[in-house]
Motif scaffolding. Structure first.
Motif, PDB file in Angstrom:
ATOM      1  N   GLN A 124       0.830  -1.209   0.000  1.00 10.19           N
ATOM      2  CA  GLN A 124       0.000   0.000   0.000  1.00 10.19           C
ATOM      3  C   GLN A 124       0.862   1.255   0.000  1.00 10.19           C
ATOM      4  OE1 GLN A 124      -4.012  -1.177   2.330  1.00 10.19           O
ATOM      5  NE2 GLN A 124      -2.144  -1.694   3.430  1.00 10.19           N
ATOM      6  N   SER A 125       1.564   1.432  -1.112  1.00  7.47           N
ATOM      7  CA  SER A 125       2.419   2.598  -1.312  1.00  7.47           C
ATOM      8  C   SER A 125       2.331   3.001  -2.768  1.00  7.47           C
ATOM      9  CB  SER A 125       3.875   2.273  -0.951  1.00  7.47           C
ATOM     10  OG  SER A 125       4.746   3.299  -1.384  1.00  7.47           O
ATOM     11  N   CYS A 126       2.222   4.301  -3.022  1.00  5.76           N
ATOM     12  CA  CYS A 126       2.084   4.766  -4.402  1.00  5.76           C
ATOM     13  C   CYS A 126       3.351   4.528  -5.222  1.00  5.76           C
ATOM     14  CB  CYS A 126       1.694   6.238  -4.436  1.00  5.76           C
ATOM     15  SG  CYS A 126       2.753   7.307  -3.474  1.00  5.76           S
ATOM     16  N   ILE A 127       4.493   4.296  -4.562  1.00 11.49           N
ATOM     17  CA  ILE A 127       5.715   3.962  -5.283  1.00 11.49           C
ATOM     18  C   ILE A 127       6.116   2.510  -5.051  1.00 11.49           C
ATOM     19  CG2 ILE A 127       6.770   6.218  -5.701  1.00 11.49           C
ATOM     20  CD1 ILE A 127       8.156   5.999  -2.985  1.00 11.49           C
ATOM     21  N   GLY A 128       5.174   1.692  -4.575  1.00  8.89           N
ATOM     22  CA  GLY A 128       5.440   0.269  -4.444  1.00  8.89           C
ATOM     23  C   GLY A 128       5.704  -0.361  -5.805  1.00  8.89           C
ATOM     24  N   VAL A 129       6.566  -1.361  -5.845  1.00  5.75           N
ATOM     25  CA  VAL A 129       6.894  -2.041  -7.100  1.00  5.75           C
ATOM     26  C   VAL A 129       5.669  -2.806  -7.587  1.00  5.75           C
ATOM     27  CG1 VAL A 129       8.285  -3.845  -8.167  1.00  5.75           C
ATOM     28  CG2 VAL A 129       9.348  -2.248  -6.551  1.00  5.75           C
ATOM     29  N   GLN A 130       5.176  -2.432  -8.754  1.00  9.38           N
ATOM     30  CA  GLN A 130       4.021  -3.113  -9.333  1.00  9.38           C
ATOM     31  C   GLN A 130       4.393  -3.876 -10.602  1.00  9.38           C
ATOM     32  OE1 GLN A 130       0.398  -0.844  -9.359  1.00  9.38           O
ATOM     33  NE2 GLN A 130      -0.556  -2.065 -10.975  1.00  9.38           N
ATOM     34  N   ARG A 131       5.346  -3.342 -11.383  1.00  7.27           N
ATOM     35  CA  ARG A 131       5.750  -3.988 -12.636  1.00  7.27           C
ATOM     36  C   ARG A 131       7.250  -4.297 -12.572  1.00  7.27           C
ATOM     37  NH1 ARG A 131       4.510  -0.104 -17.164  1.00  7.27           N
ATOM     38  NH2 ARG A 131       4.822   1.525 -15.602  1.00  7.27           N
ATOM     39  N   ILE A 132       7.613  -5.546 -12.828  1.00 11.66           N
ATOM     40  CA  ILE A 132       9.003  -5.994 -12.769  1.00 11.66           C
ATOM     41  C   ILE A 132       9.402  -6.466 -14.161  1.00 11.66           C
ATOM     42  CG2 ILE A 132      10.665  -7.508 -11.625  1.00 11.66           C
ATOM     43  CD1 ILE A 132       8.557  -7.860  -9.378  1.00 11.66           C
ATOM     44  N   LEU A 133      10.304  -5.736 -14.803  1.00 10.86           N
ATOM     45  CA  LEU A 133      10.765  -6.050 -16.153  1.00 10.86           C
ATOM     46  C   LEU A 133      12.148  -6.694 -16.033  1.00 10.86           C
ATOM     47  CD1 LEU A 133       8.680  -3.633 -16.353  1.00 10.86           C
ATOM     48  CD2 LEU A 133       9.863  -3.001 -18.459  1.00 10.86           C
ATOM     49  N   ASP A 178      18.261   0.290  -7.101  1.00  8.49           N
ATOM     50  CA  ASP A 178      17.292   0.136  -6.022  1.00  8.49           C
ATOM     51  C   ASP A 178      15.909   0.249  -6.637  1.00  8.49           C
ATOM     52  OD1 ASP A 178      16.177  -0.211  -3.479  1.00  8.49           O
ATOM     53  OD2 ASP A 178      17.719   1.019  -2.537  1.00  8.49           O
ATOM     54  N   VAL A 179      14.903   0.116  -5.798  1.00 12.05           N
ATOM     55  CA  VAL A 179      13.523   0.083  -6.285  1.00 12.05           C
ATOM     56  C   VAL A 179      12.927   1.488  -6.311  1.00 12.05           C
ATOM     57  CG1 VAL A 179      13.024  -2.292  -5.677  1.00 12.05           C
ATOM     58  CG2 VAL A 179      12.834  -0.526  -3.924  1.00 12.05           C
ATOM     59  N   PRO A 180      11.856   1.686  -7.086  1.00  9.95           N
ATOM     60  CA  PRO A 180      11.205   3.006  -7.114  1.00  9.95           C
ATOM     61  C   PRO A 180      10.593   3.378  -5.774  1.00  9.95           C
ATOM     62  CG  PRO A 180       9.908   1.378  -8.317  1.00  9.95           C
ATOM     63  CD  PRO A 180      11.231   0.751  -8.030  1.00  9.95           C
ATOM     64  N   SER A 181      10.454   2.403  -4.892  1.00  2.56           N
ATOM     65  CA  SER A 181       9.877   2.641  -3.569  1.00  2.56           C
ATOM     66  C   SER A 181      10.813   3.409  -2.653  1.00  2.56           C
ATOM     67  CB  SER A 181       9.542   1.293  -2.904  1.00  2.56           C
ATOM     68  OG  SER A 181       9.098   0.358  -3.856  1.00  2.56           O
ATOM     69  N   TYR A 182      12.056   3.619  -3.080  1.00 10.88           N
ATOM     70  CA  TYR A 182      13.038   4.274  -2.215  1.00 10.88           C
ATOM     71  C   TYR A 182      12.788   5.787  -2.187  1.00 10.88           C
ATOM     72  CZ  TYR A 182      17.467   5.426  -0.020  1.00 10.88           C
ATOM     73  OH  TYR A 182      18.421   5.885   0.848  1.00 10.88           O
ATOM     74  N   ARG A 183      12.764   6.322  -0.971  1.00 10.85           N
ATOM     75  CA  ARG A 183      12.606   7.768  -0.806  1.00 10.85           C
ATOM     76  C   ARG A 183      13.354   8.222   0.442  1.00 10.85           C
ATOM     77  NH1 ARG A 183       6.969  11.235   0.276  1.00 10.85           N
ATOM     78  NH2 ARG A 183       7.966  13.286   0.345  1.00 10.85           N
ATOM     79  N   VAL A 184      14.110   9.295   0.289  1.00 12.49           N
ATOM     80  CA  VAL A 184      14.712   9.983   1.426  1.00 12.49           C
ATOM     81  C   VAL A 184      13.969  11.300   1.573  1.00 12.49           C
ATOM     82  CG1 VAL A 184      16.826  10.949   2.397  1.00 12.49           C
ATOM     83  CG2 VAL A 184      16.930   8.876   1.007  1.00 12.49           C
ATOM     84  N   ASP A 185      13.729  11.726   2.799  1.00 18.54           N
ATOM     85  CA  ASP A 185      12.735  12.764   3.036  1.00 18.54           C
ATOM     86  C   ASP A 185      13.174  14.186   2.723  1.00 18.54           C
ATOM     87  OD1 ASP A 185      10.368  11.231   4.068  1.00 18.54           O
ATOM     88  OD2 ASP A 185      11.942  10.454   5.366  1.00 18.54           O
ATOM     89  N   ASN A 186      14.434  14.365   2.302  1.00 21.18           N
ATOM     90  CA  ASN A 186      14.841  15.709   1.866  1.00 21.18           C
ATOM     91  C   ASN A 186      14.916  15.823   0.354  1.00 21.18           C
ATOM     92  OD1 ASN A 186      17.086  14.065   1.616  1.00 21.18           O
ATOM     93  ND2 ASN A 186      18.547  15.657   2.200  1.00 21.18           N
ATOM     94  N   MET A 187      14.670  14.745  -0.371  1.00 19.26           N
ATOM     95  CA  MET A 187      14.801  14.818  -1.827  1.00 19.26           C
ATOM     96  C   MET A 187      13.499  15.312  -2.456  1.00 19.26           C
ATOM     97  SD  MET A 187      14.723  10.789  -2.941  1.00 19.26           S
ATOM     98  CE  MET A 187      13.253  10.045  -3.653  1.00 19.26           C
ATOM     99  N   PRO A 188      13.586  15.893  -3.674  1.00 13.59           N
ATOM    100  CA  PRO A 188      12.351  16.295  -4.354  1.00 13.59           C
ATOM    101  C   PRO A 188      11.562  15.055  -4.744  1.00 13.59           C
ATOM    102  CG  PRO A 188      14.234  16.558  -5.823  1.00 13.59           C
ATOM    103  CD  PRO A 188      14.787  16.204  -4.477  1.00 13.59           C
ATOM    104  N   TYR A 189      10.293  15.028  -4.385  1.00 11.27           N
ATOM    105  CA  TYR A 189       9.485  13.832  -4.589  1.00 11.27           C
ATOM    106  C   TYR A 189       8.133  14.225  -5.154  1.00 11.27           C
ATOM    107  CZ  TYR A 189       6.494   9.855  -3.578  1.00 11.27           C
ATOM    108  OH  TYR A 189       5.610   8.835  -3.693  1.00 11.27           O
ATOM    109  N   GLY A 190       7.786  13.604  -6.263  1.00  7.22           N
ATOM    110  CA  GLY A 190       6.496  13.845  -6.886  1.00  7.22           C
ATOM    111  C   GLY A 190       6.495  13.258  -8.275  1.00  7.22           C
TER     112      GLY A 190
END
Length: 475
Positions: A281-290, A433-445
């Motif tokens: 349940q994350s908008c950047i959770g891995v959904q498609r694996i190529l 790494d996966v698209p689910s990775y986020r650090v809280d000071n980086m630009p995210y959107g």
């Protein structure tokens, strides 16, 4: 630990007009606690308070704003276990993931405390032609004014923090509507803010009835709306928001590419985590694996074995990896999508069974691109496998989506990394790494249906401010 009844926060103060909102333990389904709900009158009063607080908030010195944020950091550390347990109960988030989110909450406020001291402007020469000789320019950022925040259920602490902390850092009063499924995290943040000397009206945190909730979007006294949630709701709110600035953090169906030179053991652990942490349940959770064709059969076997080993169960148990989805209706919806994909020709590799709000970690392959499981946001424990032989074609497949939040690539090829950064129509590319990775000071959107604007403290602060120019004639 947790209480039975919680208030709302109206103009900095706890209020208990009712205890109408029942919040359930997402694993047991039992009512865990009750929270006050705001009606239209309370919401209107909160917005009026934010308007009155706009000037005193804007006058706060940098060190005063920083002191409020530092207080929050200290108190969140002291209440770490309480916050994690509350998150585990109200969101059904496995306790280890809940502890990780509390750590990120603390990081987010700590970053904001630092950025509160860095509200920079610029001196700008204006003498670009003879008519402007003798003129000098300067600009600085000023708070935009009262803000409206609507936060989602999946990260009820940290995604609320990504709105609240930058607002305090720049001096914007705000009203917040937390998700009705998971209001407690935001209410506890309100408890901590109420311990500070913020001007009256600086904040209101209001779980709300549908009656009156439109005020968070439509009231012209509010100068910015920041919404995190589903694309359908987000774009509808933008259409009704009037003249205010709008920031939208919406959905995704993020893809990860595993190229032929990838370290498969490393990629395995990261991809399984990215697909199934907090039940997907994350908008950047891995959904498609190529997966590159030369690796596909081997890596598919590794993924299936690892996915089948994930422990489902009570999120309060430290061995649990897969907890409940936010509701039985959401789990049923995703179960139906899995069934539709299989009926359309997809192969079920593992998982797929549901009991109540619990859905097994599921892998599918050969999913038709017309299937909802491919085109829409799964927002649950489901990932789809496909193979590729040409890297350029893989990039095109990643772009074959109405969403564009983040993408991941496992490769050691520097040229492919930059090619992906150039060509992928997403808000961020994560390498090895996966698209689910986020650090809280980086630009995210994201782009496309994934939203407008960027979060990450410094970038949210820019959205919550306006540039005010000063021109001086010196000759």
């Amino acid at each position: 630990m947790l209480k039975d009844i919680y208030p709302l926060y109206l103009n900095n103060r706890a209020q208990q007009p009712n205890a109408d909102l029942e919040v359930t333990d997402k694993y047991t389904g039992a009512v865990a606690f009750r929270v006050a709900q705001a009606d239209a009158g309370i919401i209107d009063e909160a917005i009026a308070g934010a308007v009155r607080a706009a000037e005193p908030m804007a006058r706060l010195a940098s060190y005063e704003r920083q002191a409020v944020l530092d207080h929050c950091v200290r108190r969140f550390r002291e209440r770490f276990d309480e916050l994690a347990y509350a998150l585990c109960v109200e969101a059904g988030k496995p306790i280890k993931d809940a502890e990780g989110e509390v750590s990120r909450l603390i990081d987010t406020f700590r970053i904001a405390a630092e950025e509160a001291m860095r509200m920079y402007g610029e001196v700008q020469p204006l003498d670009i032609s003879p008519r402007a000789k003798g003129y000098q320019g300067m600009w600085r950022r000023v708070p935009i004014g009262p803000c409206s925040f609507i936060s989602p259920f999946n990260f009820p602490l940290n995604l609320a923090a990504h709105k609240i902390a930058p607002a305090i850092a720049v001096g914007c009063p705000f009203v917040m509507k937390p998700a009705s499924h998971t209001p407690l995290g935001a209410i506890i943040i309100g408890e901590v803010l109420a311990e500070t000397d913020l001007p009256v009206g600086a904040f209101s945190i209001l779980p709300a009835h549908r009656d009156g909730a439109d005020l968070f979007t439509e009231d012209d006294r509010l100068k910015l709306l920041s919404f995190t949630g589903s694309p359908d709701v987000g774009w509808a709110l933008k259409a009704k928001s009037g003249k205010k600035k709008v920031v939208l953090e919406l959905g995704g169906n993020a893809a990860v590419i595993v190229d032929r030179d990838a370290d498969l053991d490393d990629a395995l652990e990261r991809i399984v985590f990215g697909a199934f942490y907090q039940s997907g349940q994350s908008c950047i959770g891995v959904q498609r694996i190529l997966i590159h064709d030369t690796l596909y059969d081997r890596f598919r076997g590794m993924l299936v074995a690892r996915t089948e080993s994930l422990v489902p169960g009570d999120p309060k148990d430290r061995s649990t990896v897969i907890g409940p989805m936010i509701s039985e209706s959401e789990a049923s919806r995703l179960e139906e999508w899995i069934g539709q994909a299989v009926a359309s020709g997809a192969t079920l590799l593992c998982g797929g069974r549901r009991e109540g709000a619990m859905l097994e970690a599921t892998l599918l392959e050969n999913v038709p691109r017309s299937a909802a499981a491919y085109t829409e946001e799964a927002f649950g424990p489901l990932a789809l496998l496909s193979r590729f032989s040409d890297f350029g074609a893989a990039l095109e497949e990643v772009n074959d989506s109405k969403f564009g939040l983040q993408a991941g690539i496992f490769t050691r090829d520097l040229f492919k990394m930059f090619d992906a950064w150039d060509r992928l129509d997403v808000g961020g590319v994560v390498v090895n790494d996966v698209p689910s990775y986020r650090v809280d000071n980086m630009p995210y959107g994201g782009v496309k249906d994934s939203g407008l604007g960027r979060e990450g403290i410094r970038f949210a602060m820019e959205d919550m401010t306006e540039i005010r120019n000063l021109v001086i004639r010196r000759d």
